[in-house]
Design a protein around this motif. Structure first.
Motif, mmCIF file in Angstrom:
data_model
loop_
_atom_site.group_PDB
_atom_site.id
_atom_site.type_symbol
_atom_site.label_atom_id
_atom_site.label_comp_id
_atom_site.label_asym_id
_atom_site.label_seq_id
_atom_site.Cartn_x
_atom_site.Cartn_y
_atom_site.Cartn_z
ATOM 1 N N VAL A 235 0.840 -1.204 0.000
ATOM 2 C CA VAL A 235 0.000 0.000 0.000
ATOM 3 C C VAL A 235 0.874 1.252 0.000
ATOM 4 N N SER A 236 0.490 2.211 -0.810
ATOM 5 C CA SER A 236 1.156 3.518 -0.819
ATOM 6 C C SER A 236 0.112 4.592 -1.042
ATOM 7 N N GLY A 237 0.482 5.848 -0.781
ATOM 8 C CA GLY A 237 -0.453 6.956 -0.958
ATOM 9 C C GLY A 237 0.154 8.256 -0.504
ATOM 10 N N ARG A 238 -0.638 9.314 -0.483
ATOM 11 C CA ARG A 238 -0.140 10.641 -0.112
ATOM 12 C C ARG A 238 0.193 10.739 1.367
ATOM 13 N N GLU A 239 -0.546 10.023 2.206
ATOM 14 C CA GLU A 239 -0.249 10.004 3.635
ATOM 15 C C GLU A 239 0.873 9.011 3.919
#
Length: 294
Positions: A235-239
């Motif tokens: 999982v990856s993202g802006r947060e």
């Protein structure tokens, strides 16, 4: 017969049904043990007329129990499973909640249903679970590393989507841009996965379903795979972090942590009355086959 009882007392008027259950078990001379916190709630409740303080209590279970009664809804059963673990004790779900796909014994029929069960007039529905391995030093879910319904990843502290890179048996499947992803057992197919558009799966099916939560790409559809599969999620993202859950238990992980999910090495035994079935439960709970035109 040694019987354990667990509940959370969240539901209105459930004291009536708890009293009925305890009365039936006493009349049958069953050896009754009540989860310690639940017994405290029972004895503090004014609407239960009898003092049940004489019952023995437990905080953990062992293999000496013949049956384990869960009083509440499906959420109560998910917590009951954390007591039973891999002991193989059959779980009896008494539904004092709302929908109840797992807790199928109706509160209005407690006396009759419990008498049938004590007479051995029931079958066992064997339910598979999921387990999760994490490439992180921090994993508070490890102590109870199994899920009857699902393992899910969700965004945290953001309205932005997360990216869930997904592999099945080491082979790249896709990267879901979405609010999250659910990996569900057949039992869990009527829970969180169903509310996100996943299919209903019979509990006897040897499968796992991968269901995206509000995916950005409309061609990202739920996928059913064999339960011998191993699923890897990164999982990856802006947060900087995201949420991972196993049924009702939640942990925060740092971005780019990989979760490896597969079928657990043990199953949970659910008690099913002889005249009940999953198909019958679907008709009753989802109102299938009912004519609403009148």
């Amino acid at each position: 017969m040694k019987i354990g009882i667990y509940g959370q007392f969240y539901h209105e008027n459930s004291e009536t049904y708890i009293q009925t259950l305890l009365n039936v078990l006493q009349q049958a001379d069953a050896e009754v043990w009540i989860e310690a916190n639940f017994l405290n709630i029972i004895n503090e409740h004014q609407d239960i007329t009898k003092n049940f303080s004489a019952f023995q209590t437990f905080t953990t279970l062992d293999a000496s129990y013949d049956l384990f009664f869960s009083i509440g809804g499906d959420g109560t059963i998910l917590k009951a499973v954390t007591y039973v673990k891999d002991l193989g004790i059959p779980i009896v779900g008494i539904n004092t909640g709302r929908l109840g796909f797992l807790a199928t014994i109706q509160k209005e029929e407690i006396s009759e249903s419990i008498s049938q069960i004590l007479n051995g007039d029931y079958s066992i529905s064997e339910r598979t679970l999921l387990t999760m391995k994490v490439d992180s030093e921090k994993n508070e879910l490890e102590d109870l590393n199994f899920a009857l319904n699902e393992v899910a990843v969700n965004r945290k502290n953001t309205t932005s989507m997360i990216k869930v890179e997904t592999k099945v048996n080491g082979k790249y499947l896709t990267s879901y841009w979405s609010d999250g992803l659910i990996v569900s057992t057949p039992t869990g197919s009527t829970g969180y996965s169903l509310s996100c558009g996943g299919p209903v799966i019979d509990p006897n099916t040897n499968s796992i379903v991968i269901t995206p939560i509000a995916p950005h790409n409309l061609n990202a559809r739920p996928l059913v795979i064999p339960d011998s599969s191993t699923i890897s999620l990164t999982v990856s993202g802006r947060e900087q972090s995201f949420l991972a859950s196993m049924d009702s238990r939640i942990e925060t992980f740092e971005n780019n942590t990989t979760l490896v999910i597969k079928k657990a090495s043990f199953t949970i035994n659910m008690v099913q009355l002889t005249d009940d079935s999953f198909i019958k439960t679907l008709r009753k709970k989802l109102l299938w086959g009912e004519d609403k035109r009148n």
